[in-house]
Design a protein around this motif. Structure first.
Motif, PDB file in Angstrom:
ATOM      1  N   CYS A 161      19.170  11.220  54.241  1.00 30.91           N
ATOM      2  CA  CYS A 161      19.436  10.610  52.939  1.00 30.91           C
ATOM      3  C   CYS A 161      19.660  11.699  51.879  1.00 30.91           C
ATOM      4  CB  CYS A 161      18.281   9.696  52.558  1.00 30.91           C
ATOM      5  SG  CYS A 161      18.120   8.291  53.692  1.00 30.91           S
TER       6      CYS A 161
ATOM      7  N   SER B 298      20.658  -0.608  51.563  1.00 25.20           N
ATOM      8  CA  SER B 298      21.978  -0.212  51.063  1.00 25.20           C
ATOM      9  C   SER B 298      23.041  -0.867  51.945  1.00 25.20           C
ATOM     10  CB  SER B 298      22.140   1.310  51.137  1.00 25.20           C
ATOM     11  OG  SER B 298      22.242   1.718  52.498  1.00 25.20           O
ATOM     12  N   GLU B 299      24.289  -0.584  51.663  1.00 25.89           N
ATOM     13  CA  GLU B 299      25.387  -1.106  52.497  1.00 25.89           C
ATOM     14  C   GLU B 299      25.337  -0.524  53.905  1.00 25.89           C
ATOM     15  OE1 GLU B 299      29.399   0.775  51.594  1.00 25.89           O
ATOM     16  OE2 GLU B 299      28.230   1.490  49.874  1.00 25.89           O
ATOM     17  N   TYR B 300      24.559   0.550  54.106  1.00 26.51           N
ATOM     18  CA  TYR B 300      24.463   1.203  55.419  1.00 26.51           C
ATOM     19  C   TYR B 300      23.321   0.647  56.264  1.00 26.51           C
ATOM     20  CZ  TYR B 300      27.406   4.274  52.695  1.00 26.51           C
ATOM     21  OH  TYR B 300      28.408   4.754  51.885  1.00 26.51           O
TER      22      TYR B 300
ATOM     23  N   TYR C 211      23.714   7.414  62.964  1.00 27.14           N
ATOM     24  CA  TYR C 211      22.784   6.302  63.095  1.00 27.14           C
ATOM     25  C   TYR C 211      21.396   6.834  62.781  1.00 27.14           C
ATOM     26  CZ  TYR C 211      26.606   4.028  65.566  1.00 27.14           C
ATOM     27  OH  TYR C 211      27.816   3.486  65.892  1.00 27.14           O
TER      28      TYR C 211
ATOM     29  N   PHE D  24      23.676   9.926  54.041  1.00 30.01           N
ATOM     30  CA  PHE D  24      23.593   8.581  53.473  1.00 30.01           C
ATOM     31  C   PHE D  24      23.286   8.707  51.978  1.00 30.01           C
ATOM     32  CE2 PHE D  24      22.276   7.968  57.923  1.00 30.01           C
ATOM     33  CZ  PHE D  24      23.070   6.885  58.299  1.00 30.01           C
TER      34      PHE D  24
ATOM     35  N   MET E 135      19.923   2.437  59.978  1.00 31.48           N
ATOM     36  CA  MET E 135      21.108   2.630  59.143  1.00 31.48           C
ATOM     37  C   MET E 135      22.257   3.185  60.000  1.00 31.48           C
ATOM     38  SD  MET E 135      19.479   4.170  55.593  1.00 31.48           S
ATOM     39  CE  MET E 135      19.322   5.841  56.182  1.00 31.48           C
ATOM     40  N   ASN E 136      23.467   2.981  59.513  1.00 30.28           N
ATOM     41  CA  ASN E 136      24.653   3.520  60.189  1.00 30.28           C
ATOM     42  C   ASN E 136      25.739   3.826  59.170  1.00 30.28           C
ATOM     43  OD1 ASN E 136      27.419   2.042  61.867  1.00 30.28           O
ATOM     44  ND2 ASN E 136      26.718   4.124  62.185  1.00 30.28           N
ATOM     45  N   LYS E 137      26.327   5.007  59.311  1.00 31.95           N
ATOM     46  CA  LYS E 137      27.504   5.392  58.539  1.00 31.95           C
ATOM     47  C   LYS E 137      28.360   6.265  59.439  1.00 31.95           C
ATOM     48  CE  LYS E 137      29.058   8.002  54.531  1.00 31.95           C
ATOM     49  NZ  LYS E 137      28.687   9.093  53.606  1.00 31.95           N
ATOM     50  N   ASP E 138      29.556   5.760  59.788  1.00 34.70           N
ATOM     51  CA  ASP E 138      30.456   6.492  60.695  1.00 34.70           C
ATOM     52  C   ASP E 138      29.726   6.804  62.009  1.00 34.70           C
ATOM     53  OD1 ASP E 138      32.377   6.399  58.629  1.00 34.70           O
ATOM     54  OD2 ASP E 138      31.579   8.229  57.744  1.00 34.70           O
TER      55      ASP E 138
END
Length: 197
Positions: free
Chosen positions: A84, A151-153, A174, A98, A168-171
């Motif tokens: 984060c 969050s959106e993630y 994870y 993130f 969480m995940n972004k691209d």
């Protein structure tokens, strides 16, 4: 499959290595930039304190490498929080993968809610292939005093005092606050799903 487990002087590494071994994955514990860059998958485990861990990452230039990695990457517990942008734990600037803040649990009622949050709790609102095959409200094992904001993630939530980002995940990144290696068949399934990404 070549799995790099990032070494950064945080606890809990051996149980992660054992869990991967049980799943048939060949894992190495390393802080070597080249080995991490060339790995098929990277796992960022940990228990510990945010500022000390970030100091170790910076000394070894891992703070520059990690956000640039393109292979599937899985942060666990402190590993999730360090992905984060900022942690309230000793006012620590983290890796910024993130755009999420890490906050300390503040119990409204000390009799009802203890900090740290320790023990089994459920995850719900499950999304992404990382959580394939799991039922909503599956149980996982937690040990933490700080949490990642929603969050959106967020791809799964847990409620303790209030909702927080369980996963969480972004691209290709994870992350999971609970310990998959201590979360019985649910944790094993999450690790297995990660290795299959």
């Amino acid at each position: 499959m070549n799995v790099a487990v990032i070494k950064y002087n945080a606890g809990n590494v051996q149980s992660v290595l054992y869990a991967l071994e049980r799943l048939g994955a060949e894992a190495i514990l390393t802080d070597d930039l080249e080995r991490i860059s060339k790995a098929d998958k990277v796992i960022f485990p940990g228990q510990g304190e945010a500022s000390t861990a970030m100091k170790y990452l910076k000394e070894r230039k891992l703070d520059k490498l990690i956000p640039q990695l393109k292979q599937p990457f899985f942060g666990v517990c402190l590993g999730q929080q360090l992905l984060c942008e900022h942690s309230e734990e000793n006012d620590t600037t983290c890796l910024g993968v993130f755009p999420v803040k890490v906050k300390k649990f503040v119990p409204q009622n000390a009799e009802e809610f203890k900090v740290p949050h320790v023990g089994w709790n459920n995850i719900y609102d499950l999304k992404t292939p990382l959580l394939e095959g799991l039922d909503d409200h599956s149980f996982v094992y937690y040990v933490h005093s700080f949490y990642c904001e929603l969050s959106e993630y967020t791809i799964a939530k847990t409620h303790y005092i209030h909702d927080f980002a369980a996963l969480m995940n972004k691209d290709n990144f994870y992350a999971m606050q609970a310990h998959p290696e201590k979360s019985s068949l649910v944790g094993e399934r999450i690790l297995k799903n990660f290795l299959s990404l």
